[in-house]
Design an enzyme around this catalytic site. Sequence first.
Site, short mmCIF file in Angstrom:
data_model
loop_
_atom_site.label_atom_id
_atom_site.label_comp_id
_atom_site.label_asym_id
_atom_site.label_seq_id
_atom_site.Cartn_x
_atom_site.Cartn_y
_atom_site.Cartn_z
N ASP A 160 -6.98 -1.20 -4.62
CA ASP A 160 -8.09 -0.95 -3.69
C ASP A 160 -9.09 0.03 -4.29
O ASP A 160 -10.29 -0.12 -4.12
CB ASP A 160 -7.56 -0.40 -2.36
CG ASP A 160 -6.64 -1.38 -1.65
OD1 ASP A 160 -6.78 -2.60 -1.84
OD2 ASP A 160 -5.76 -0.92 -0.90
N ASP A 195 0.87 -1.18 0.00
CA ASP A 195 0.00 0.00 0.00
C ASP A 195 0.90 1.23 0.00
O ASP A 195 1.99 1.21 0.58
CB ASP A 195 -0.91 0.01 1.24
CG ASP A 195 -1.99 -1.06 1.19
OD1 ASP A 195 -2.43 -1.41 0.08
OD2 ASP A 195 -2.39 -1.53 2.26
#
Length: 150
Positions: A122, A108
């Site tokens: 995402d 991330d």
Amino acid sequence: MGGAGVLTLVDLGLKALAQTALPAGQVVDLGWISLRVFYNPGVAFSLGASLPAWMVIAGTGLVLAGLVWYLLANVRAMGTVARGGAVLLLGGALGNFVDRLGGAGVVDYLHTGWFPTFNAADVFVTVGVAGLVLGMLREPPSGMRDGDTS
């Protein structure tokens, strides 16, 4: 659904770029969002992070297999918006799954300060689910478009 493959490659490329460009602990502040690398060994919002990696991989693999089966079984009945959502959803899900196979967790790199750190996959999944649901609720099935009421 070739577009899902392209989105998967885009996501994996952005993750590799983030890992290369942002050494451990470095944060690049862009105003409303910042860039920093975070490894999420769990799933959404780090749920399951304490589970063994093989368990998370197996669980997400099963969910992904079910998703692929559902989308392939229903793609012909989907309208344009639903298909677009399906492509985004599948591309994002595949990107995070492939990334997870490395064992360190999903990379991330987008951080807002008020929401957990996330990545392009995402975003694809979130927008894809919204498009898929909206499309399925608002668009008639493809066989019903030409006034067919049977």
